[in-house]
Design a protein around this motif. Structure first.
Motif, mmCIF file in Angstrom:
data_model
loop_
_atom_site.group_PDB
_atom_site.id
_atom_site.type_symbol
_atom_site.label_atom_id
_atom_site.label_comp_id
_atom_site.label_asym_id
_atom_site.label_seq_id
_atom_site.Cartn_x
_atom_site.Cartn_y
_atom_site.Cartn_z
ATOM 1 N N SER A 277 1.062 -1.010 0.208
ATOM 2 C CA SER A 277 -0.043 0.134 -0.097
ATOM 3 C C SER A 277 0.673 0.869 0.379
ATOM 4 O O SER A 277 1.967 0.871 0.156
ATOM 5 C CB SER A 277 -0.532 -0.085 1.278
ATOM 6 N N ARG A 278 0.307 2.313 -0.336
ATOM 7 C CA ARG A 278 1.270 3.146 -0.787
ATOM 8 C C ARG A 278 -0.081 4.502 -0.235
ATOM 9 O O ARG A 278 -1.202 4.386 -0.361
ATOM 10 C CB ARG A 278 1.738 3.442 -2.526
ATOM 11 N N PHE A 279 0.208 5.767 -0.460
ATOM 12 C CA PHE A 279 -0.323 6.716 0.030
ATOM 13 C C PHE A 279 -0.862 7.870 -1.139
ATOM 14 O O PHE A 279 -0.079 7.647 -1.759
ATOM 15 C CB PHE A 279 0.248 8.440 1.110
ATOM 16 N N ASN A 280 -1.485 8.479 -2.051
ATOM 17 C CA ASN A 280 -2.602 8.509 -2.527
ATOM 18 C C ASN A 280 -2.316 10.520 -2.468
ATOM 19 O O ASN A 280 -2.817 10.934 -1.861
ATOM 20 C CB ASN A 280 -4.125 8.019 -3.051
ATOM 21 N N PRO A 281 -1.663 10.832 -3.246
ATOM 22 C CA PRO A 281 -0.819 11.852 -3.132
ATOM 23 C C PRO A 281 -1.891 12.925 -3.812
ATOM 24 O O PRO A 281 -1.890 14.361 -3.133
ATOM 25 C CB PRO A 281 0.143 12.259 -4.036
ATOM 26 N N ALA A 282 -2.927 12.859 -4.780
ATOM 27 C CA ALA A 282 -4.511 13.576 -4.621
ATOM 28 C C ALA A 282 -5.025 14.048 -4.415
ATOM 29 O O ALA A 282 -5.772 14.923 -3.824
ATOM 30 C CB ALA A 282 -4.361 12.682 -6.118
ATOM 31 N N SER A 283 -4.834 12.831 -3.126
ATOM 32 C CA SER A 283 -6.056 12.541 -1.689
ATOM 33 C C SER A 283 -5.169 13.970 -0.931
ATOM 34 O O SER A 283 -6.087 13.882 0.531
ATOM 35 C CB SER A 283 -6.254 11.746 -1.278
ATOM 36 N N LEU A 284 -4.008 14.677 -0.685
ATOM 37 C CA LEU A 284 -3.640 15.422 0.498
ATOM 38 C C LEU A 284 -4.449 16.432 0.345
ATOM 39 O O LEU A 284 -4.544 17.137 -0.067
ATOM 40 C CB LEU A 284 -2.203 15.586 -0.177
ATOM 41 N N GLN A 285 -4.278 16.838 1.927
ATOM 42 C CA GLN A 285 -5.146 17.919 2.452
ATOM 43 C C GLN A 285 -3.529 19.260 2.901
ATOM 44 O O GLN A 285 -3.593 18.328 4.563
ATOM 45 C CB GLN A 285 -5.802 17.635 3.361
ATOM 46 N N PRO A 286 -3.076 19.234 2.567
ATOM 47 C CA PRO A 286 -1.949 20.720 3.039
ATOM 48 C C PRO A 286 -2.491 20.745 4.760
ATOM 49 O O PRO A 286 -1.561 20.538 5.181
ATOM 50 C CB PRO A 286 -2.020 21.427 2.086
ATOM 51 N N LEU A 287 -3.715 21.413 4.444
ATOM 52 C CA LEU A 287 -3.644 22.582 5.744
ATOM 53 C C LEU A 287 -3.819 20.649 6.956
ATOM 54 O O LEU A 287 -3.316 20.893 8.193
ATOM 55 C CB LEU A 287 -4.703 23.409 6.202
ATOM 56 N N LYS A 288 -4.800 20.002 7.448
ATOM 57 C CA LYS A 288 -3.857 18.878 7.647
ATOM 58 C C LYS A 288 -3.169 18.420 7.996
ATOM 59 O O LYS A 288 -3.237 17.536 9.163
ATOM 60 C CB LYS A 288 -6.019 17.964 7.068
ATOM 61 N N PHE A 289 -2.795 18.017 7.159
ATOM 62 C CA PHE A 289 -0.806 17.524 7.081
ATOM 63 C C PHE A 289 -0.493 18.633 8.316
ATOM 64 O O PHE A 289 0.715 18.052 9.086
ATOM 65 C CB PHE A 289 -0.405 17.629 5.727
ATOM 66 N N ALA A 290 -0.716 19.344 7.447
ATOM 67 C CA ALA A 290 0.278 20.808 8.426
ATOM 68 C C ALA A 290 0.239 20.895 10.283
ATOM 69 O O ALA A 290 0.536 20.930 10.814
ATOM 70 C CB ALA A 290 0.653 22.276 7.936
ATOM 71 N N GLU A 291 -1.139 20.880 9.727
ATOM 72 C CA GLU A 291 -1.858 20.551 11.307
ATOM 73 C C GLU A 291 -1.663 19.109 11.836
ATOM 74 O O GLU A 291 -0.988 19.529 13.682
ATOM 75 C CB GLU A 291 -2.993 20.230 11.505
ATOM 76 N N GLU A 292 -1.371 18.111 11.900
ATOM 77 C CA GLU A 292 -1.397 16.768 12.063
ATOM 78 C C GLU A 292 -0.083 16.232 12.205
ATOM 79 O O GLU A 292 0.619 15.779 13.716
ATOM 80 C CB GLU A 292 -2.005 16.285 11.471
#
Length: 244
Positions: free
Chosen positions: A185-200
């Motif tokens: 498995s791998r992460f789908n970059p198209a689904s990235l939520q930048p603000l959520k990533f920065a928050e977490e």
């Protein structure tokens, strides 16, 4: 191994529901705060104050000192002698590190004590684990040793509990299955939520051990990826999955 964590708020209905959920979800262990049942059995052990319990198919362990600082010191002392640990419960501690609006004294004490351990916080997202009368907070926390972190998936369940706390579900992969799961498995970059990533993304404080710092930093990045991206199955035979 599957672990379910819940504060039953001394509620009989919540206790009955938990028994059903344990069967349906095929859980191995339940970590219970404020239990309803006050009588021990071979698979249901209460602490000395009867305010916490551990349910298991086999003989479990449980500790719960009266004073908050004392319990944390005892947990830390015990965890230092173990290579693989899961520490969970309703700590009633607030910290901005796990999504609270502020950090209180209990939160600082918890952070300072657990900073001496090789453990990582499994909680993800900012959804409250406790809610009552329009008020909510994140007080039910789950920690595990760094060696288990990559093999553990943490989530909040929306199943009805009859309590003002949510079920927490932790899935711990078998050691031999972990590499296969990581490769498939791998992460789908198209689904990235930048603000959520920065928050977490919460990079741990330096520990002085470079190898440990690298591991903890990568674990923090992976945790942020889990919270901000969807996973997709990889089909390429030529590229290994990467957190970003």
């Amino acid at each position: 191994m599957r672990i379910i964590q819940i504060n039953l708020n001394h509620c009989e209905v919540a206790h009955s529901l938990l028994e059903q959920v344990l069967r349906e979800k095929r859980a191995d262990i339940a970590l219970i705060s404020e239990p309803y049942k006050k009588v021990e059995t071979q698979s249901y052990i209460l602490d000395s104050s009867k305010t916490a319990a551990i349910w298991a198919g086999r003989q479990p362990e449980s500790v719960q000192p009266r004073q908050f600082t004392h319990i944390l010191d005892e947990i830390a002392q015990d965890a230092r002698h173990r290579s693989q640990v899961v520490i969970a419960g309703d700590f009633n501690a607030w910290s901005e590190d796990w999504g609270s609006t502020r950090t209180n004294a209990r939160g600082r004490t918890l952070q300072e004590t657990f900073a001496t351990l090789d453990v990582a916080l499994l909680n993800t997202g900012s959804q409250n684990t406790f809610s009552k009368a329009g008020y909510g907070s994140i007080v039910d926390l789950t920690f595990c040793s760094s060696g288990l972190y990559r093999r553990t998936t943490w989530s909040l369940s929306n199943d009805y509990t009859a309590s003002d706390h949510k079920y927490i579900v932790c899935d711990l992969e078998d050691r031999e299955q972990a590499p296969t799961a990581a490769r498939s498995s791998r992460f789908n970059p198209a689904s990235l939520q930048p603000l959520k990533f920065a928050e977490e993304l919460r990079i741990p404080d330096p520990s002085g051990d470079v190898e440990c710092e690298v591991h903890n930093t990568m674990a923090a990045v992976l945790q942020a990826c889990r919270a901000s991206m969807r996973c997709s199955r990889g089909h390429s035979r030529h590229h290994e999955p990467v957190p970003w």
